[in-house]
Design a protein around this motif. Sequence first.
Motif, PDB file in Angstrom:
ATOM      1  N   GLN A 162       0.896  -1.136   0.056  1.00  0.00           N
ATOM      2  CA  GLN A 162       0.007   0.037  -0.058  1.00  0.00           C
ATOM      3  C   GLN A 162       0.692   1.343   0.206  1.00  0.00           C
ATOM      4  O   GLN A 162       0.499   2.312  -0.223  1.00  0.00           O
ATOM      5  N   LEU A 163       2.291   1.063   0.294  1.00  0.00           N
ATOM      6  CA  LEU A 163       3.349   2.175   0.228  1.00  0.00           C
ATOM      7  C   LEU A 163       4.671   1.818  -0.336  1.00  0.00           C
ATOM      8  O   LEU A 163       4.888   0.444  -0.098  1.00  0.00           O
ATOM      9  N   SER A 164       5.115   2.218  -1.199  1.00  0.00           N
ATOM     10  CA  SER A 164       6.212   1.750  -1.652  1.00  0.00           C
ATOM     11  C   SER A 164       7.600   2.213  -0.791  1.00  0.00           C
ATOM     12  O   SER A 164       7.492   3.255  -0.444  1.00  0.00           O
ATOM     13  N   ALA A 165       8.192   1.478  -1.168  1.00  0.00           N
ATOM     14  CA  ALA A 165       9.652   1.807  -0.385  1.00  0.00           C
ATOM     15  C   ALA A 165      10.363   3.120  -0.789  1.00  0.00           C
ATOM     16  O   ALA A 165      10.831   3.817  -0.110  1.00  0.00           O
ATOM     17  N   GLU A 166      10.178   3.201  -2.057  1.00  0.00           N
ATOM     18  CA  GLU A 166      10.885   4.426  -2.738  1.00  0.00           C
ATOM     19  C   GLU A 166      10.084   5.738  -2.175  1.00  0.00           C
ATOM     20  O   GLU A 166      10.818   6.729  -1.849  1.00  0.00           O
ATOM     21  N   ILE A 167       8.739   5.703  -2.141  1.00  0.00           N
ATOM     22  CA  ILE A 167       7.973   6.892  -1.517  1.00  0.00           C
ATOM     23  C   ILE A 167       8.450   7.170   0.017  1.00  0.00           C
ATOM     24  O   ILE A 167       8.537   8.299   0.336  1.00  0.00           O
ATOM     25  N   LEU A 168       8.358   6.091   0.835  1.00  0.00           N
ATOM     26  CA  LEU A 168       8.864   6.313   2.183  1.00  0.00           C
ATOM     27  C   LEU A 168      10.245   6.809   2.345  1.00  0.00           C
ATOM     28  O   LEU A 168      10.746   7.666   2.861  1.00  0.00           O
ATOM     29  N   ALA A 169      11.130   6.360   1.581  1.00  0.00           N
ATOM     30  CA  ALA A 169      12.475   6.764   1.488  1.00  0.00           C
ATOM     31  C   ALA A 169      12.528   8.141   1.113  1.00  0.00           C
ATOM     32  O   ALA A 169      13.281   8.946   1.802  1.00  0.00           O
ATOM     33  N   ARG A 170      11.936   8.529  -0.095  1.00  0.00           N
ATOM     34  CA  ARG A 170      11.921  10.011  -0.306  1.00  0.00           C
ATOM     35  C   ARG A 170      11.546  10.839   0.689  1.00  0.00           C
ATOM     36  O   ARG A 170      11.867  11.920   0.977  1.00  0.00           O
TER      37      ARG A 170
END
Length: 92
Positions: free
Chosen positions: A20-28
């Motif tokens: 439901q959340l990508s690691a890339e979005i969270l990392a950014r």
Amino acid sequence: MDPRDNRSAAALLTALAHRQLSAEILARACLDRAAEVESSLHLFTHLDATAVIAQARALDQGPVRGPLHGLPLGIKDVIDTRDMPTTYGSEI
């Protein structure tokens, strides 16, 4: 899910595990927040944003690899690492 909504680590991990959340979005989002506060808090002696994003993208392409999959974290510089400097809290 917007990672800037002050979610708990447990909620972020659940969202990552269920895609439901990508690691890339969270990392950014984490990199953006670190940049906002770095000048006053001096959080990092080393932060390789390019490597963070590359690793997050790789995690998004593969299977969930464990209970902390995709959760960004900082490593205290008293822990020896292969690809980051280890200063033990001292420039000397």
